[in-house]
Motif scaffolding. Structure first.
Motif, PDB file in Angstrom:
ATOM      1  N   PRO A 158      -5.289   2.790   1.074  1.00  0.00           N
ATOM      2  CA  PRO A 158      -5.187   1.934  -0.100  1.00  0.00           C
ATOM      3  C   PRO A 158      -4.393   2.659  -1.183  1.00  0.00           C
ATOM      4  CG  PRO A 158      -7.468   2.118   0.609  1.00  0.00           C
ATOM      5  CD  PRO A 158      -6.685   3.088   1.408  1.00  0.00           C
ATOM      6  N   TYR A 191      -4.735   2.909  -6.997  1.00  0.00           N
ATOM      7  CA  TYR A 191      -5.437   1.971  -7.875  1.00  0.00           C
ATOM      8  C   TYR A 191      -6.917   1.887  -7.492  1.00  0.00           C
ATOM      9  CZ  TYR A 191      -6.121  -2.301 -10.587  1.00  0.00           C
ATOM     10  OH  TYR A 191      -6.552  -3.224 -11.488  1.00  0.00           O
ATOM     11  N   TYR A 192      -7.201   2.049  -6.209  1.00  0.00           N
ATOM     12  CA  TYR A 192      -8.569   2.014  -5.684  1.00  0.00           C
ATOM     13  C   TYR A 192      -9.431   3.045  -6.389  1.00  0.00           C
ATOM     14  CZ  TYR A 192     -12.224   1.802  -2.055  1.00  0.00           C
ATOM     15  OH  TYR A 192     -13.399   1.654  -1.372  1.00  0.00           O
ATOM     16  N   LYS A 193      -8.822   4.243  -6.636  1.00  0.00           N
ATOM     17  CA  LYS A 193      -9.554   5.302  -7.320  1.00  0.00           C
ATOM     18  C   LYS A 193      -9.954   4.836  -8.715  1.00  0.00           C
ATOM     19  CE  LYS A 193      -6.722   8.882  -5.969  1.00  0.00           C
ATOM     20  NZ  LYS A 193      -6.183  10.234  -6.026  1.00  0.00           N
ATOM     21  N   MET A 238     -12.881   2.513  -8.508  1.00  0.00           N
ATOM     22  CA  MET A 238     -14.121   3.237  -8.214  1.00  0.00           C
ATOM     23  C   MET A 238     -14.585   4.021  -9.425  1.00  0.00           C
ATOM     24  SD  MET A 238     -14.211   4.592  -4.323  1.00  0.00           S
ATOM     25  CE  MET A 238     -12.681   5.464  -4.318  1.00  0.00           C
ATOM     26  N   TYR A 269     -12.189   7.730  -1.804  1.00  0.00           N
ATOM     27  CA  TYR A 269     -10.775   7.466  -1.573  1.00  0.00           C
ATOM     28  C   TYR A 269     -10.281   8.187  -0.331  1.00  0.00           C
ATOM     29  CZ  TYR A 269      -5.861   6.760  -2.341  1.00  0.00           C
ATOM     30  OH  TYR A 269      -4.562   6.375  -2.181  1.00  0.00           O
ATOM     31  N   ALA A 277     -11.120   6.228   2.841  1.00  0.00           N
ATOM     32  CA  ALA A 277     -10.657   4.854   3.020  1.00  0.00           C
ATOM     33  C   ALA A 277      -9.312   4.810   3.742  1.00  0.00           C
ATOM     34  CB  ALA A 277     -10.534   4.170   1.658  1.00  0.00           C
ATOM     35  N   GLN A 303      -4.654  -6.641 -11.737  1.00  0.00           N
ATOM     36  CA  GLN A 303      -3.959  -6.113 -10.563  1.00  0.00           C
ATOM     37  C   GLN A 303      -2.559  -6.693 -10.442  1.00  0.00           C
ATOM     38  OE1 GLN A 303      -6.674  -7.140  -7.482  1.00  0.00           O
ATOM     39  NE2 GLN A 303      -8.256  -5.787  -8.275  1.00  0.00           N
ATOM     40  N   SER A 326      -6.024  -7.391  -2.660  1.00  0.00           N
ATOM     41  CA  SER A 326      -6.918  -7.039  -1.555  1.00  0.00           C
ATOM     42  C   SER A 326      -6.908  -8.152  -0.529  1.00  0.00           C
ATOM     43  CB  SER A 326      -8.343  -6.848  -2.050  1.00  0.00           C
ATOM     44  OG  SER A 326      -8.376  -5.893  -3.063  1.00  0.00           O
ATOM     45  N   PRO A 361      -9.005  -2.894   0.906  1.00  0.00           N
ATOM     46  CA  PRO A 361      -9.005  -2.873  -0.545  1.00  0.00           C
ATOM     47  C   PRO A 361      -7.686  -2.392  -1.146  1.00  0.00           C
ATOM     48  CG  PRO A 361     -10.208  -0.983   0.286  1.00  0.00           C
ATOM     49  CD  PRO A 361      -9.620  -1.687   1.483  1.00  0.00           C
ATOM     50  N   TYR A 362      -7.271  -3.036  -2.195  1.00  0.00           N
ATOM     51  CA  TYR A 362      -6.248  -2.556  -3.136  1.00  0.00           C
ATOM     52  C   TYR A 362      -5.012  -1.964  -2.488  1.00  0.00           C
ATOM     53  CZ  TYR A 362     -10.489  -3.191  -5.633  1.00  0.00           C
ATOM     54  OH  TYR A 362     -11.644  -3.741  -6.097  1.00  0.00           O
TER      55      TYR A 362
END
Lengths: 497, 172
Positions: A359, A362-364, A367, A409, A412, A451, A458, A471-472
């Protein structure tokens, strides 16, 4: 031993009378439980109830039991089943005669179960499940095991395959049998927080149920007395708290271990020609079979500790399984190699070797935002309850959340090949979700306005039993994934079940 | 059966972006407005009832504060609902049904027609006044994969329903 002929109407094993009787008696006593308590109380006070003497009461009880026994016998006599070429026939009922016919092709699952009583008298029950609501389940409560197994295999035998399958079915071998040591290890490495939550809710539930009773015991005052004695030094209080925490930990641990051992005792995975069978359980024995065509998702779970011991858990999500049985489709304590073998057996041509994508960072951010909000709320609560000293714990929580984001992260990823999608994730656990592309029911693209600016989206992939999320990722990637998956599903016309 | 499975370059696949999504009937915004206003009326009704029933000082002193918070919330909710209305779009392709909605969280759901279990057309009393219908599309998946396209013109809903039903039956 003579082999039962299923083409003629037959009854279950005569031991069925005991099972039906016990079951009915249990139901009866459960229903009138309150009444019995009232009986007992007034008996203990007045030595009689409603002008009845003790002997009369015993006679009434015996009378009820005899009636229940007669009902059981009649039920047993009127319970007949047989198989025709394509259908399963069942006739039941003492006064109201019911005749049920189930086409073999409509049978979804056949379970063999054995509860404690059935284990004692050495019979098993056979459940036949069809699509539709939970009430459509049929139970034959007492069969000896070989008969049940034969009936099961005959039920699964489609009319057209009869000549092919009769000889082949015997080729089965026990693929995996769990040892007590691995079972204990699995129990110890369980998520104890969950056990603690279960115990805590149970205790609170009990407390509310018997609130008045507990208050009568004056537990609190006694407890306060004890605490009062110890209040001489701060050390004692800390010690008391530590003992409390330790006790909670030990109880949770014991609970996890016992629960794991009881539900998975003698876990056995048997490999048949096409299907895989799971047998397990100490008090309630269950026997389930997995059919590859019905499997929608496979989830593999492990965690740091478990991986050290070589323990992996395999969850198999099948379509059309009633909610009660769903939790049983789990194989625990597998070696990595064994997981691989089973996955290969259940998912044809699964390699899992295609390139893994991650991912976007941005996922970080998401979270981290989640973690900060959680920690913030906890801090506000904590400061309100415990006062200023809570800042220490906040600091600790912040360090933990940095770890959470970093590990989350790192773990993933997603992989997409010709036939399968695999998605990895988890923070404490390491999970791998695998699904076959032609089992997809719907594809969803989701994007918030925040986003949109970053061109992130996603993808949600729904099958008949689970929805998983990639995700993301970049909006363009998300769209081409959706396009690819839809193309695959729509161009192949393969059944999802 | 002659089955080929040649590698297809991802650029040549049918693209969701190429689909022209069709907005739902503009009449439906009236249904949304009426529903929202009803909801707000009930909310304020309860608050005003509370003004007369609850005698706690905490509630009485902050009454206008509470009212204004609820009012601001309602206004934001209303504006968002109106803006989101333009995002409600749908399309029927040869092999699938697409439905997009949501302003803050925009979702585009695609259900292949071969996966549809059944389809139904439902019309509430309010929608009937504006000659609108809702199309519910059910798959075997979890409830998350079912589609509900609200506010279609009635004749269009009928057409889509017939088209998809025919397709589903053909597949079976």
């Amino acid at each position: 031993m003579k082999i039962t002929d299923f083409s003629q109407p037959i009854r279950q094993s005569s031991k069925g009378i005991i099972i039906i009787f016990a079951f009915n008696a249990f139901k009866f006593f459960k229903r009138f439980f309150v009444l019995f308590i009232a009986f007992g109380l007034s008996l203990s006070k007045k030595k009689s109830f409603a002008n009845l003497t003790l002997t009369n009461l015993i006679l009434i009880c015996v009378g009820i039991l005899v009636v229940l026994l007669i009902i059981a016998v009649l039920k047993y006599l009127n319970f007949k089943f047989h198989l025709s070429k394509d259908d399963f026939h069942l006739s039941t009922g003492i006064f109201n005669k019911d005749n049920t016919i189930i086409p073999k092709s409509k049978i979804q699952n056949v379970y063999i179960k054995q509860n404690f009583l059935q284990q004692i008298i050495n019979v098993v029950s056979l459940n036949i499940e069809t699509a539709g609501d939970t009430k459509s389940e049929i139970q034959i409560s007492a069969l000896d095991k070989p008969t049940a197994l034969r009936l099961k295999s005959e039920l699964f035998q489609k009319a057209k395959q009869i000549d092919v399958q009769t000889e082949v079915t015997e080729a089965e071998n026990v693929f995996f049998r769990v040892s007590i040591k691995r079972l204990l290890l699995e129990g110890i490495s369980q998520n104890h927080l969950r056990s603690f939550a279960i115990i805590a809710s149970f205790v609170f539930g009990l407390y509310y149920e018997f609130k008045d009773y507990v208050e009568e015991l004056r537990l609190r005052e006694r407890l306060e007395d004890i605490v009062h004695l110890d209040q001489e030094s701060v050390l004692n209080i800390i010690l008391l708290n530590l003992v409390g925490i330790l006790a909670a930990v030990i109880i949770s641990l014991l609970f996890s271990v016992i629960k794991t051992v009881i539900t998975n005792f003698n876990l056995e995975v048997i490999e048949n020609q096409k299907t895989i069978e799971i047998n397990k359980g100490l008090i309630n024995k269950v026997s389930l079979s997995l059919t590859p065509s019905r499997i929608q998702n496979i989830v593999i779970k492990t965690n740091r500790v478990k991986r050290y011991f070589g323990l992996h858990t395999l969850f198999v999500k099948q379509a059309m399984v009633n909610a009660k049985q769903r939790k049983n489709f789990v194989i625990i304590a597998l070696e990595q190699q064994q997981v691989k073998h089973l996955v290969n057996k259940l998912l044809v041509n699964y390699s899992g070797k295609s390139e893994a994508f991650k991912p976007k960072p941005y996922y970080k951010r998401i979270m981290a935002l989640r973690a900060v909000i959680t920690v913030g709320l906890l801090t506000v609560l904590g400061v309100l309850i415990f006062g200023r000293n809570f800042w220490w714990i906040t600091g600790l929580l912040l360090i933990l959340s940095v770890l959470y984001v970093w590990i989350g992260y790192k773990k993933a990823y997603y992989k997409i090949d010709e036939d399968y999608v695999s998605i990895g994730g988890g923070v404490i656990d390491t999970t791998t979700n695998i699904l076959e592309i032609n089992k997809i029911q719907a594809v969803k693209l989701r994007q918030t306005i925040f986003q949109k600016r970053h061109k992130i989206a996603s993808v949600f992939i729904a099958t008949a039993s689970k929805t998983v999320k990639i995700p993301y990722i970049l909006e363009n990637d998300a769209k081409s994934i959706a396009n690819f998956l839809l193309f695959k599903v729509e161009s192949q016309h393969r059944d999802w079940m | 059966m002659d089955f080929t499975n040649t590698q297809i370059h991802h650029d040549t696949l049918p693209d969701i972006d190429d689909v022209v999504l069709k907005p739902i009937s503009s009449q439906y915004i009236k249904v949304i407005i009426i529903n929202k206003l009803l909801l707000y009326t009930v909310c304020f009704g309860f608050l005003i009832l509370g003004k007369f029933m609850i005698t706690k000082a905490g509630f009485q002193n902050n009454f206008w504060l509470i009212i204004s918070i609820v009012f601001i919330f309602c206004v934001i909710n209303f504006v968002l609902a109106l803006l989101a209305f333009r995002k409600r779009k749908y399309a029927i392709r040869e092999h699938d049904v697409i439905y997009a909605h949501g302003l803050i969280v925009n979702t585009i759901t695609t259900v292949p027609i071969s996966r549809i279990q059944h389809i139904e057309e439902s019309r509430s009393w309010l929608s009937r006044q504006f000659h609108l219908a809702t199309l519910n599309i059910y798959t075997a998946g979890e409830s998350g994969s079912d589609l509900s396209i609200k506010g279609l013109p009635q004749h269009e809903a009928r057409q889509v329903n017939d088209f998809i039903s025919a397709k589903v039956n053909e597949n079976n």
